[in-house]
Write a protein that holds these residues in place. Sequence first.
Motif, mmCIF file in Angstrom:
data_model
loop_
_atom_site.group_PDB
_atom_site.id
_atom_site.type_symbol
_atom_site.label_atom_id
_atom_site.label_comp_id
_atom_site.label_asym_id
_atom_site.label_seq_id
_atom_site.Cartn_x
_atom_site.Cartn_y
_atom_site.Cartn_z
ATOM 1 N N GLN A 184 4.763 9.862 -0.169
ATOM 2 C CA GLN A 184 4.771 8.525 -0.752
ATOM 3 C C GLN A 184 4.717 7.467 0.346
ATOM 4 O O GLN A 184 5.040 7.745 1.507
ATOM 5 C CB GLN A 184 6.017 8.319 -1.627
ATOM 6 N N SER A 185 4.308 6.261 -0.036
ATOM 7 C CA SER A 185 4.209 5.147 0.907
ATOM 8 C C SER A 185 5.181 4.041 0.506
ATOM 9 O O SER A 185 5.722 4.029 -0.606
ATOM 10 C CB SER A 185 2.778 4.599 0.941
ATOM 11 N N ALA A 186 5.407 3.104 1.423
ATOM 12 C CA ALA A 186 6.296 1.968 1.152
ATOM 13 C C ALA A 186 5.848 0.781 1.981
ATOM 14 O O ALA A 186 5.254 0.936 3.055
ATOM 15 C CB ALA A 186 7.748 2.327 1.486
ATOM 16 N N VAL A 187 6.150 -0.431 1.482
ATOM 17 C CA VAL A 187 5.764 -1.671 2.156
ATOM 18 C C VAL A 187 7.005 -2.424 2.605
ATOM 19 O O VAL A 187 7.986 -2.545 1.864
ATOM 20 C CB VAL A 187 4.932 -2.568 1.214
ATOM 21 N N LEU A 188 6.959 -2.937 3.849
ATOM 22 C CA LEU A 188 8.022 -3.782 4.386
ATOM 23 C C LEU A 188 7.441 -4.660 5.487
ATOM 24 O O LEU A 188 6.706 -4.164 6.348
ATOM 25 C CB LEU A 188 9.164 -2.911 4.942
ATOM 26 N N ASP A 189 7.746 -5.948 5.447
ATOM 27 C CA ASP A 189 7.319 -6.880 6.498
ATOM 28 C C ASP A 189 5.804 -6.881 6.723
ATOM 29 O O ASP A 189 5.328 -6.753 7.856
ATOM 30 C CB ASP A 189 8.018 -6.555 7.826
ATOM 31 N N ASN A 190 5.048 -6.980 5.650
ATOM 32 C CA ASN A 190 3.591 -7.068 5.772
ATOM 33 C C ASN A 190 2.977 -5.824 6.413
ATOM 34 O O ASN A 190 1.898 -5.888 7.017
ATOM 35 C CB ASN A 190 3.178 -8.315 6.565
ATOM 36 N N LYS A 191 3.693 -4.699 6.291
ATOM 37 C CA LYS A 191 3.180 -3.434 6.806
ATOM 38 C C LYS A 191 3.385 -2.331 5.774
ATOM 39 O O LYS A 191 4.340 -2.359 4.987
ATOM 40 C CB LYS A 191 3.868 -3.055 8.127
ATOM 41 N N LEU A 192 2.490 -1.353 5.798
ATOM 42 C CA LEU A 192 2.520 -0.215 4.903
ATOM 43 C C LEU A 192 2.873 1.039 5.701
ATOM 44 O O LEU A 192 2.253 1.312 6.731
ATOM 45 C CB LEU A 192 1.158 -0.031 4.234
ATOM 46 N N TYR A 193 3.857 1.804 5.225
ATOM 47 C CA TYR A 193 4.324 2.996 5.932
ATOM 48 C C TYR A 193 3.971 4.250 5.128
ATOM 49 O O TYR A 193 4.275 4.339 3.936
ATOM 50 C CB TYR A 193 5.840 2.944 6.135
ATOM 51 N N LEU A 194 3.335 5.209 5.803
ATOM 52 C CA LEU A 194 3.060 6.517 5.212
ATOM 53 C C LEU A 194 4.001 7.520 5.865
ATOM 54 O O LEU A 194 3.886 7.814 7.057
ATOM 55 C CB LEU A 194 1.608 6.944 5.455
ATOM 56 N N ALA A 195 4.931 8.055 5.092
ATOM 57 C CA ALA A 195 5.978 8.919 5.653
ATOM 58 C C ALA A 195 6.028 10.246 4.902
ATOM 59 O O ALA A 195 5.989 10.276 3.671
ATOM 60 C CB ALA A 195 7.337 8.231 5.578
ATOM 61 N N GLY A 196 6.148 11.336 5.650
ATOM 62 C CA GLY A 196 6.252 12.653 5.066
ATOM 63 C C GLY A 196 4.895 13.208 4.677
ATOM 64 O O GLY A 196 3.839 12.713 5.080
ATOM 65 N N GLY A 197 4.924 14.257 3.880
ATOM 66 C CA GLY A 197 3.696 14.890 3.426
ATOM 67 C C GLY A 197 3.300 16.086 4.261
ATOM 68 O O GLY A 197 3.977 16.492 5.206
ATOM 69 N N ARG A 198 2.159 16.658 3.903
ATOM 70 C CA ARG A 198 1.653 17.849 4.579
ATOM 71 C C ARG A 198 0.133 17.882 4.446
ATOM 72 O O ARG A 198 -0.467 16.983 3.842
ATOM 73 C CB ARG A 198 2.276 19.109 3.969
ATOM 74 N N GLN A 199 -0.451 18.924 5.009
ATOM 75 C CA GLN A 199 -1.883 19.175 4.860
ATOM 76 C C GLN A 199 -2.026 20.498 4.123
ATOM 77 O O GLN A 199 -2.055 21.570 4.718
ATOM 78 C CB GLN A 199 -2.560 19.188 6.227
#
Length: 324
Positions: A184-199
């Motif tokens: 999942q992703s999240a937004v903070l301070d005009n930035k988007l964060y992609l955290a976790g996951g796999r291939q």
Amino acid sequence: MNKLFKTALASLVIIPSCFAEWETLQTNGEPVARHEAGFIDVDDKAYLVGGRRVNPVSIYDPATKTWTQGAKSPIEIHHFQPVVYEGEIWVVGAMTGRFPNETPVDKILIYNPENDAWRWGPAIPEGRARGGAGVSIHNGKIYLSAGITRGHMGGFIPWHDSFDPKSGKWTQLPDAPHARDHFQSAVLDNKLYLAGGRQTSRETNEVFSRTVGPVDVYDFASESWSTLEEDLPTPRAGNTTFSYGRKIIVIGGETGEQKTAHNEVEAYHVDNENWEILPSLNRGRHGTGIAIIRCNLYTSSGSGNRGGSPELTDIECISCDKLN
């Protein structure tokens, strides 16, 4: 009843405060068990949508600690991160069908909580449909990031697209530094964060093992990507990610390293630029989400082990004050 009066009444609703540690709540009724679903808040209620099979929406009212059931989705939808736009729940970038050959849903699905009704939204551009992606809203636009195109067989990608619901326009943006899915992703301070996951790649026998540790950050102002210096401390997929205060918070997940789902809760403080350990869940889970209601955080459902079982029906809660 006019809208102003309804708003005034809503402000009088008393929602019990949660504790400084995760608390498993005793509720009236329970949700329909599911995993790879979405869990999100709208107007002081939490909505559990989608998941494996065709499920009704399960609705949790924290004021009465009661679960009720809403309308079924028109098709099976799973592996998505829901967002709320103008009081409705938008499902963008979902998958449908059975493991391991799931297919991407090529249109947006929208659930209206007030009418308890589903409807189809705009199409996703041809060749850009995928599931297991990060989805967030920023300045009225929906951002669909990374994901996977061929169910669990493979096809993980770093794509990054935006959709403007007002104009109906899709825009292809620069690819993320890392391909990933089941995150999942999240937004903070005009930035988007992609955290976790796999291939994910069942065709090479690597369904759970290829977790992605680096956290990619998209700067909306410069339309460019960077990567945090510190990886996610516990790399995992199927995690819930959201922002609160000055932190990007990652909850739960699954890996090939342990049978039980992860209960870790880790937070990146954007000012201090470091990771913190927050209270762990009572029960590890993956394939669900978070609802934030009146300074309480709720998570429910999901799977308690790696893979698809057991599907959980409990709900946990913690006070937002513990996250500061």
